[in-house]
Motif scaffolding. Structure first.
Motif, PDB file in Angstrom:
ATOM      1  N   THR A 199       1.092  -1.094   0.192  1.00 42.75           N
ATOM      2  CA  THR A 199      -0.130  -0.117  -0.042  1.00 42.75           C
ATOM      3  C   THR A 199       0.530   1.039   0.173  1.00 42.75           C
ATOM      4  N   GLN A 200       0.646   2.049  -0.399  1.00 40.21           N
ATOM      5  CA  GLN A 200       0.804   3.761  -0.377  1.00 40.21           C
ATOM      6  C   GLN A 200       1.905   3.849   1.144  1.00 40.21           C
ATOM      7  N   HIS A 201       2.895   4.706   0.505  1.00 41.87           N
ATOM      8  CA  HIS A 201       3.018   4.878   2.250  1.00 41.87           C
ATOM      9  C   HIS A 201       3.935   3.907   3.124  1.00 41.87           C
ATOM     10  N   SER A 202       3.629   2.624   2.210  1.00 45.37           N
ATOM     11  CA  SER A 202       5.158   1.561   2.605  1.00 45.37           C
ATOM     12  C   SER A 202       6.501   1.635   2.153  1.00 45.37           C
ATOM     13  N   VAL A 203       6.765   1.565   3.365  1.00 39.10           N
ATOM     14  CA  VAL A 203       8.707   1.348   2.927  1.00 39.10           C
ATOM     15  C   VAL A 203       9.035  -0.217   1.831  1.00 39.10           C
ATOM     16  N   LEU A 204       8.542  -0.785   2.531  1.00 40.13           N
ATOM     17  CA  LEU A 204       8.727  -2.329   1.616  1.00 40.13           C
ATOM     18  C   LEU A 204       9.882  -1.979   0.175  1.00 40.13           C
ATOM     19  N   PHE A 205       8.759  -1.236  -0.784  1.00 39.67           N
ATOM     20  CA  PHE A 205       9.247  -1.658  -2.272  1.00 39.67           C
ATOM     21  C   PHE A 205       9.301  -0.247  -2.469  1.00 39.67           C
ATOM     22  N   GLY A 206      10.019   0.956  -2.289  1.00 38.23           N
ATOM     23  CA  GLY A 206      10.069   2.036  -2.768  1.00 38.23           C
ATOM     24  C   GLY A 206       9.687   3.879  -2.278  1.00 38.23           C
ATOM     25  N   HIS A 207       8.400   2.880  -1.464  1.00 35.70           N
ATOM     26  CA  HIS A 207       7.555   4.361  -1.191  1.00 35.70           C
ATOM     27  C   HIS A 207       8.447   4.846   0.519  1.00 35.70           C
ATOM     28  N   PRO A 208       8.189   6.310  -0.311  1.00 35.68           N
ATOM     29  CA  PRO A 208       8.856   6.881   1.217  1.00 35.68           C
ATOM     30  C   PRO A 208       7.758   6.342   2.295  1.00 35.68           C
ATOM     31  N   ASP A 209       7.871   6.750   3.698  1.00 30.68           N
ATOM     32  CA  ASP A 209       7.200   6.460   4.935  1.00 30.68           C
ATOM     33  C   ASP A 209       5.821   7.118   4.921  1.00 30.68           C
ATOM     34  N   GLY A 210       5.263   7.348   5.096  1.00 30.71           N
ATOM     35  CA  GLY A 210       3.819   8.302   6.056  1.00 30.71           C
ATOM     36  C   GLY A 210       3.066   7.214   6.441  1.00 30.71           C
ATOM     37  N   PRO A 211       1.921   8.402   6.827  1.00 32.54           N
ATOM     38  CA  PRO A 211       0.605   7.796   7.051  1.00 32.54           C
ATOM     39  C   PRO A 211      -0.222   6.807   6.704  1.00 32.54           C
ATOM     40  N   ARG A 212      -0.748   5.729   7.244  1.00 31.64           N
ATOM     41  CA  ARG A 212      -1.665   4.667   6.220  1.00 31.64           C
ATOM     42  C   ARG A 212      -2.686   4.009   6.373  1.00 31.64           C
ATOM     43  N   GLU A 213      -3.532   4.458   5.634  1.00 32.20           N
ATOM     44  CA  GLU A 213      -5.023   4.288   6.655  1.00 32.20           C
ATOM     45  C   GLU A 213      -4.963   2.576   6.491  1.00 32.20           C
ATOM     46  N   LEU A 214      -4.407   1.905   5.065  1.00 33.87           N
ATOM     47  CA  LEU A 214      -4.754   0.594   5.005  1.00 33.87           C
ATOM     48  C   LEU A 214      -3.451  -0.465   6.192  1.00 33.87           C
TER      49      LEU A 214
END
Length: 347
Positions: A199-214
Motif C-alpha cells: 500500500t502507499q506510504h510503505s517503505v517495503l518497495f520504495g515508497h517514502p514512509d507516511g501515514p497508512r490507512e490500510l
C-alpha cells in the motif's frame, strides 16, 4: 488424549486454509488466521530447542493477527505473553488479546512522529521490557528465518492439491508468507510468478514512509525476512480500493475476509483475467470479524468518503517504484534486489 495434544490440535486447525475456486483459473487460499502458521512453528521450535522454559515470558511487537496467534498458542502452552502495540490497534482485536491473558503495552500516540513511526517506537519499548525480565523469548516475526520457513507447509498443500501453479498473489508485511511460500513452490516450479501487494506510504518497495490507512500490510521499517528477489511485480493498493474489493469478494463469493485479502483479490482477479491459460492463486490471510465496524459498515465507509468508491479496472504502470499515480499502481520488479531497483530508478 493428553491436554497438550488436545491444545495442539486446536491451534493446528487454524493452519490449514480452504482452497476455493474463484474463477476458471483463479483459486483463493482462504485462512481463518494465517499467522498461526509462523506463530505455532516458531514457538514449538523454541520449545524443542530449550528456549521456552516454564517461566519464560514471550514478548513481541505486533498490532495485528500475529499477536492473536501468539496469544492463542501462549494460552495453550501456559506461558505469559506481553505484546507491544500502538494506539491504532483494532479494539476488537485488543479485547480478544486481553481475554486470552496477554498483556498489551501500547506506545503513546506521540511515537508516530519519530523516524520509523510506531514500528520503531514499539521495537524500542520491546527492548526496554526485555531488559527488565530475567527470562524472555521473542519470536521476532520480522527477522526470524523460521517465519518464512514455516510456510513450506502451504507450498506443499498448493503443489499437492493443484499441481501446476503459475502465479501466486499475496499481501506483503513481514515478508514471511509470500517469500516462504514462493521459495518452496519454485523448488518445483521455478517459473511461478510472484505478485506482491503493498500500500502507499510503505517503505517495503520504495515508497517514502507516511501515514497508512490500510492496515495489515506495508511497513515503516524494512524487515529482514523480506527477500525482494522473490517478486516479479509489485502492486500498491489504496485503502478505498481495498475496502471496495473486500466487499466485492464477500458479495460475489461469500468470502468474509479482511481488507488485505481484498487488496490481493483485486490484483489476482485482474491478473488471472489477463492470463487465462495460467493458474493463479491468491492468499487471503484472515477473516473479516475485526472489520465489522469499519470495512463492513456502510456508515463508517460513508463518513470517510469511501462508500461510493468504484473499483479501478486495472492498475496504472509506473516507471519508478516511488511514483504516485492513483489508487492502484504496479511496477515490474523483475526479481531484483531492493538496492538494484532503487539504483535503476535513479539512473
Amino acid at each position: 488424549m493428553s491436554t497438550r495434544t488436545a491444545c495442539d490440535e486446536a491451534t493446528e486447525a487454524f493452519q490449514t486454509p480452504h482452497l476455493i475456486r474463484l474463477g476458471p483459473n483463479l483459486y483463493g487460499v482462504a485462512f481463518t488466521l494465517m499467522k498461526m502458521i509462523p506463530a505455532r512453528f516458531i514457538l514449538h521450535r523454541a520449545l524443542r530447542n530449550g528456549l521456552l522454559g516454564p517461566g519464560t515470558v514471550i514478548v513481541e511487537t505486533t498490532s495485528g493477527t500475529f499477536g492473536l496467534a501468539l496469544a492463542m498458542q501462549a494460552a495453550h502452552l501456559d506461558r505469559r505473553l506481553i505484546l507491544v502495540s500502538d494506539p491504532v490497534i483494532d479494539e476488537r482485536l485488543h479485547r480478544r488479546l486481553v481475554d486470552l491473558g496477554a498483556v498489551v503495552d501500547r506506545v503513546p500516540e506521540t511515537a508516530s512522529t519519530i523516524v520509523g513511526g510506531f514500528q520503531a517506537a514499539r521495537l524500542a519499548r520491546l527492548a526496554e521490557i526485555r531488559s527488565t525480565l530475567p527470562d524472555t523469548f521473542c519470536p521476532e516475526q520480522y527477522a526470524n528465518p523460521d517465519n518464512p520457513l514455516s510456510y513450506a507447509r502451504l507450498a506443499e498443500q498448493l503443489l499437492e492439491d493443484l499441481g501446476q501453479v503459475d502465479c501466486v498473489v499475496g499481501p506483503v508485511g513481514s515478508g514471511g508468507s509470500m517469500c516462504g511460500t514462493l521459495t518452496y513452490v519454485r523448488s518445483v516450479l521455478p517459473e511461478c510468478r510472484a505478485m506482491g501487494v503493498d500500500t502507499q506510504h510503505s517503505v517495503l518497495f520504495g515508497h517514502p514512509d507516511g501515514p497508512r490507512e490500510l492496515r495489515g500490510l506495508g511497513m515503516s521499517l524494512m524487515p529482514d525476512n523480506l527477500d525482494h528477489t522473490v517478486f516479479d511485480d509489485v502492486h500498491w493498493c489504496s485503502a478505498p480500493a481495498a475496502y471496495a474489493a473486500t466487499r466485492q469478494l464477500h458479495r460475489r463469493h461469500a468470502l468474509f475476509m479482511g481488507p488485505t485479502s481484498g487488496a490481493a483479490y483485486l490484483v489476482a482477479r485482474w491478473w488471472s483475467g489477463r492470463h487465462p491459460d495460467a493458474l493463479t492463486v491468491v492468499i487471503l490471510p484472515d477473516e473479516g470479524h475485526r472489520y465489522l465496524d469499519t470495512v463492513y459498515d456502510d456508515g463508517w465507509l460513508s463518513a470517510r468518503g469511501h462508500l461510493s468508491t468504484d473499483l479501478p479496472a486495472e492498475p496504472v504502470p509506473v516507471s519508478v517504484p516511488h511514483e504516485p499515480a492513483g489508487p492502484w499502481t504496479t511496477y515490474a520488479w523483475a526479481r531484483r534486489s531492493h538496492a538494484d531497483v532503487l539504483c535503476a530508478s535513479r539512473a
